[in-house]
Every structure is written in structure tokens, then in C-alpha cells.
Design an enzyme around this catalytic site. Structure first.
Site, PDB file in Angstrom:
ATOM      1  N   SER A  53      -7.164   3.747  -3.546  1.00  0.00           N
ATOM      2  CA  SER A  53      -7.294   4.610  -2.376  1.00  0.00           C
ATOM      3  C   SER A  53      -5.927   5.176  -2.030  1.00  0.00           C
ATOM      4  O   SER A  53      -4.891   4.558  -2.342  1.00  0.00           O
ATOM      5  CB  SER A  53      -7.822   3.820  -1.178  1.00  0.00           C
ATOM      6  OG  SER A  53      -7.700   4.554   0.037  1.00  0.00           O
TER       7      SER A  53
ATOM      8  N   TYR B 228      -7.730  -3.413   4.420  1.00  0.00           N
ATOM      9  CA  TYR B 228      -8.103  -2.402   3.428  1.00  0.00           C
ATOM     10  C   TYR B 228      -6.867  -1.814   2.762  1.00  0.00           C
ATOM     11  O   TYR B 228      -6.813  -1.703   1.523  1.00  0.00           O
ATOM     12  CB  TYR B 228      -8.919  -1.296   4.097  1.00  0.00           C
ATOM     13  CG  TYR B 228      -9.457  -0.284   3.126  1.00  0.00           C
ATOM     14  CD1 TYR B 228     -10.567  -0.565   2.341  1.00  0.00           C
ATOM     15  CD2 TYR B 228      -8.864   0.971   2.981  1.00  0.00           C
ATOM     16  CE1 TYR B 228     -11.070   0.363   1.439  1.00  0.00           C
ATOM     17  CE2 TYR B 228      -9.348   1.898   2.082  1.00  0.00           C
ATOM     18  CZ  TYR B 228     -10.458   1.592   1.316  1.00  0.00           C
ATOM     19  OH  TYR B 228     -10.939   2.518   0.417  1.00  0.00           O
TER      20      TYR B 228
END
Length: 245
Positions: free
Chosen positions: A133, A146
Site C-alpha cells: 500500500s 495498517y
């Protein structure tokens, strides 16, 4: 991009980037096995082989990867798309939530690769693409676990690329920006003001819109293809300009 003989395993194949990637490889002539924890959604994806497993569970992953290799008569490409997203700072993230994010986003890739590498070696080499990501490169508020997990994915990818180069296995990561997926939509809906959260997400992108899953699938197909034969240990950022600001 890929050979018609390619045998591809995709985790997280039931929706979003995983489903788009399965469709991309299938249209290119590859034989595709899709693995996901969501059996019902997996049934809606056109796949040669469907496998239900939790990528954080070693026994389930080993069984599913071996089953995929048997059904496809080997493996050439492995794409790790399975992932979870949750908000929270270090101070307010409960331990079980932190551990679940790492169990899926990081341990899931490790377990999948560990089970798949013997099959890739047997095939004479291949390609692994891990979905990271843009938040593995830059931070965002309220997403500590995350961000940390996706940073780990990028470093894991680099280490794997070095360790398995002699096996003829290329390992790369792709870092999408905010993408129009069920995972992103569920995160937006959980916010206090979903419309404002969606607009804010779109405004982080230079091109002013969410990325489509099919755009990420194209980049994954490239990284897995012979055209990327000299590309390994890299992190391809497809984020609409998120990280250049």
C-alpha cells in the site's frame, strides 16, 4: 503479458483487486486458482479453481496452495492480495485487532510464499507479487497497525527477492493508493461522515478520483510477466499521485 501456460494462484480473490486480477490473468489465457476466506463471494468470480482458506492459518494455507498446484499441474505466479484494513492509533488499537492485521497482511503473505516456493522451484522459477500500500511508504492518521503492516510487506518483499533469486523466482510488491474496493468502501462507511471521508480520499489523489481495481490488476500482470524479467525486489507505486505531494 503472461504466457497462456501460466498457472496463477491469487489470494484474496473474492473481490476488489484480487477479483480484478483473476479476471485479468484469465483473459490473458492463464489458468487461475483463487483463494479467499469468503466462500460465497468467491463463487461469483470466474475461476478455474476455488479454494476457501484463512491466509493467517498455516495448515489451511499449506493445504490450499498444494491443492492449487495439483489442480493446475504446478504454479508459475503467486499474487498475495488478501488483506484487512482497520483504523486506530497505537493508544486505542486493541491487541487482538493489531495482531489480526499483522496475521492477515504480513503472516498471510509469509505462509502463502512458504507453501508456494517449492512449487515455483519445481516449475523452474516464477513470480510472486505482494500487494502492499502507499501507506507502507507514507503515514496517515489513525491507521497505525495498517501502515506498519504494509511497511513490513515492502521489506519482506525485498528480503524474499534476494533470498530466492537463485531459484529463478522474482518477488515484487505493488503499492496501490485508495482503490474502489469493498474493503475501502467498508472503511469509508464506518467513518462518522462517509461522504466527507470519500471526498477526502479522492482529494488525496493528484488525478482527483479513486483508483479502479482493474488499473492495479494491469500493473500486477506486468510485474508477473516476462517483460518484467529484470525487475525484482521493487515496489511499484500506483497511487494516483498520493505520495508525490
Amino acid at each position: 503479458m503472461t504466457s497462456v501456460l501460466s498457472r496463477v494462484l491469487i489470494t484474496g480473490a473474492a473481490s476488489g483487486i484480487g477479483a480484478a486480477t483473476a479476471d485479468r490473468f484469465r483473459r490473458d489465457g492463464a489458468r487461475v486458482a483463487g483463494l479467499d476466506i469468503d466462500a460465497r463471494s468467491l463463487e461469483r468470480v470466474e475461476l478455474g479453481v476455488r479454494l476457501v482458506a484463512d491466509v493467517s492459518e498455516a495448515g489451511e494455507v499449506s493445504r490450499a496452495v498444494d491443492e492449487a498446484a495439483r489442480a493446475l499441474s504446478g504454479l508459475d505466479v503467486v499474487v498475495g492480495c488478501a488483506g484487512v484494513l482497520a483504523g486506530g492509533t497505537v493508544a486505542d488499537t486493541e491487541l487482538d485487532g493489531w495482531e489480526r492485521i499483522f496475521a492477515v497482511n504480513v503472516r498471510g503473505l509469509y505462509l502463502t510464499a512458504r507453501a508456494a516456493i517449492p512449487h515455483l522451484r519445481e516449475a523452474g522459477g516464477g513470480a510472486i507479487v505482494n500487494v502492499a500500500s502507499q501507506l507502507g511508504l507514507v503515514a496517515a492518521p489513525g491507521a497505525a497497525a495498517y501502515c506498519a503492516s504494509k511497511g513490513a510487506v515492502i521489506q519482506l518483499t525485498r528480503a524474499m527477492a534476494i533470498d530466492h533469486a537463485a531459484d529463478g523466482i522474482r518477488v515484487n510488491a505493488i503499492s496501490p493508493g485508495p482503490t474502489r474496493t469493498p474493503l475501502t468502501e467498508s472503511y469509508v462507511r464506518a467513518s462518522a461522515d462517509p461522504d466527507a471521508a470519500r471526498r477526502a480520499s479522492e482529494q488525496t489523489m493528484v488525478h482527483g478520483r479513486l483508483i479502479e481495481p482493474e488499473e492495479i490488476a494491469e500493473a500486477i500482470a506486468y510485474l508477473a510477466s516476462p517483460q518484467a524479467g529484470s525487475t525484482t525486489g521493487e515496489n511499484l507505486v500506483v497511487d494516483g499521485g498520493y505520495t508525490i505531494r
